[in-house]
Scaffold this active site. Structure first.
Site, PDB file in Angstrom:
ATOM      1  N   ARG A  14       0.811  -1.212   0.000  1.00 36.22           N
ATOM      2  CA  ARG A  14       0.000   0.000   0.000  1.00 36.22           C
ATOM      3  C   ARG A  14       0.853   1.275   0.000  1.00 36.22           C
ATOM      4  O   ARG A  14       0.364   2.337  -0.335  1.00 36.22           O
ATOM      5  CB  ARG A  14      -0.913   0.010   1.225  1.00 36.22           C
ATOM      6  CG  ARG A  14      -1.916  -1.128   1.244  1.00 36.22           C
ATOM      7  CD  ARG A  14      -2.970  -0.884   2.306  1.00 36.22           C
ATOM      8  NE  ARG A  14      -3.750  -2.002   2.753  1.00 36.22           N
ATOM      9  CZ  ARG A  14      -4.536  -2.775   2.039  1.00 36.22           C
ATOM     10  NH1 ARG A  14      -4.611  -2.595   0.769  1.00 36.22           N
ATOM     11  NH2 ARG A  14      -5.226  -3.756   2.570  1.00 36.22           N
ATOM     12  N   GLU A  34      22.192 -17.265   1.542  1.00 33.71           N
ATOM     13  CA  GLU A  34      22.914 -17.581   0.305  1.00 33.71           C
ATOM     14  C   GLU A  34      24.421 -17.378   0.465  1.00 33.71           C
ATOM     15  O   GLU A  34      24.931 -16.267   0.415  1.00 33.71           O
ATOM     16  CB  GLU A  34      22.375 -16.734  -0.858  1.00 33.71           C
ATOM     17  CG  GLU A  34      20.928 -17.008  -1.176  1.00 33.71           C
ATOM     18  CD  GLU A  34      20.661 -18.455  -1.567  1.00 33.71           C
ATOM     19  OE1 GLU A  34      21.508 -19.062  -2.261  1.00 33.71           O
ATOM     20  OE2 GLU A  34      19.595 -18.972  -1.188  1.00 33.71           O
ATOM     21  N   GLU A  75      23.320 -13.210  -9.131  1.00 32.42           N
ATOM     22  CA  GLU A  75      23.167 -14.157  -8.018  1.00 32.42           C
ATOM     23  C   GLU A  75      21.773 -14.053  -7.409  1.00 32.42           C
ATOM     24  O   GLU A  75      21.172 -15.055  -7.020  1.00 32.42           O
ATOM     25  CB  GLU A  75      24.238 -13.906  -6.958  1.00 32.42           C
ATOM     26  CG  GLU A  75      24.240 -14.926  -5.841  1.00 32.42           C
ATOM     27  CD  GLU A  75      24.532 -16.342  -6.318  1.00 32.42           C
ATOM     28  OE1 GLU A  75      23.812 -17.266  -5.863  1.00 32.42           O
ATOM     29  OE2 GLU A  75      25.451 -16.537  -7.122  1.00 32.42           O
ATOM     30  N   GLU A  82      16.045 -20.685  -8.335  1.00 32.45           N
ATOM     31  CA  GLU A  82      16.172 -21.886  -7.508  1.00 32.45           C
ATOM     32  C   GLU A  82      14.998 -22.035  -6.546  1.00 32.45           C
ATOM     33  O   GLU A  82      14.454 -23.130  -6.388  1.00 32.45           O
ATOM     34  CB  GLU A  82      17.484 -21.857  -6.726  1.00 32.45           C
ATOM     35  CG  GLU A  82      18.706 -22.104  -7.575  1.00 32.45           C
ATOM     36  CD  GLU A  82      19.993 -22.071  -6.774  1.00 32.45           C
ATOM     37  OE1 GLU A  82      19.974 -21.661  -5.592  1.00 32.45           O
ATOM     38  OE2 GLU A  82      21.028 -22.453  -7.340  1.00 32.45           O
ATOM     39  N   LYS A 101      17.622 -24.298 -13.408  1.00 32.73           N
ATOM     40  CA  LYS A 101      18.638 -24.015 -12.402  1.00 32.73           C
ATOM     41  C   LYS A 101      20.023 -23.876 -13.031  1.00 32.73           C
ATOM     42  O   LYS A 101      20.799 -22.995 -12.657  1.00 32.73           O
ATOM     43  CB  LYS A 101      18.652 -25.113 -11.337  1.00 32.73           C
ATOM     44  CG  LYS A 101      17.480 -25.043 -10.384  1.00 32.73           C
ATOM     45  CD  LYS A 101      17.631 -26.120  -9.327  1.00 32.73           C
ATOM     46  CE  LYS A 101      16.699 -25.912  -8.181  1.00 32.73           C
ATOM     47  NZ  LYS A 101      16.984 -26.816  -7.057  1.00 32.73           N
ATOM     48  N   ASP A 102      20.343 -24.747 -13.983  1.00 35.13           N
ATOM     49  CA  ASP A 102      21.649 -24.688 -14.637  1.00 35.13           C
ATOM     50  C   ASP A 102      21.816 -23.403 -15.439  1.00 35.13           C
ATOM     51  O   ASP A 102      22.883 -22.785 -15.424  1.00 35.13           O
ATOM     52  CB  ASP A 102      21.846 -25.900 -15.557  1.00 35.13           C
ATOM     53  CG  ASP A 102      22.038 -27.200 -14.799  1.00 35.13           C
ATOM     54  OD1 ASP A 102      22.179 -27.169 -13.557  1.00 35.13           O
ATOM     55  OD2 ASP A 102      22.038 -28.264 -15.461  1.00 35.13           O
TER      56      ASP A 102
END
Length: 131
Positions: A14, A34, A75, A82, A101-102
């Site tokens: 909002r 990560e 990244e 992922e 993913k690859d």
């Protein structure tokens, strides 16, 4: 449905401050969960320190910062892919999930290669100015 679920936001933000808070939560999650993001952040920070020591020009700083942020953004996108793939397929193997993913990981690799090239093109001449 648990009472805690009622407090979870499912609609649009909002206010700008609310959007900013979610963005900040995302950056904290990237840093916390990560490992590769933390590694890229560390290498980027070392490049910034080296740039300060070598007294890079404005143009050199622009290229260096572009390369660093490109890797961090790649990244981030890899992490998104992922997470979404894992959400959809769970622990089931699927060729398309592997490909997604690859390809996302390949994007990070391309960004990292670009960053190494930019780093060499910027740092080596700056380093040679010292000798």
């Amino acid at each position: 449905m648990a009472s805690n679920d009622k407090n979870k936001q499912t609609g649009k933000n909002r206010a700008f401050v609310q959007s900013l808070g979610h963005a900040w939560d995302g950056l904290r999650a990237l840093f916390h969960y990560e490992r590769n993001f933390r590694k890229h952040l560390l290498v980027g920070s070392l490049a910034v320190i080296a740039g300060a020591i070598l007294r890079l020009s404005l143009n050199e700083w622009l290229w260096l910062v572009l390369a660093i942020f490109l890797v961090l953004i790649a990244e981030t996108l890899n992490t998104i892919v992922e997470a979404v793939v894992d959400l959809v397929v769970g622990t089931t193997y699927h060729d398309l999930a592997k490909r997604a993913k690859d390809v996302a990981a390949g994007g990070v690799l391309l960004a990292a290669i670009f960053a190494v090239i930019v780093g060499a093109l910027v740092m080596l001449p700056a380093l040679s100015r010292w000798f």
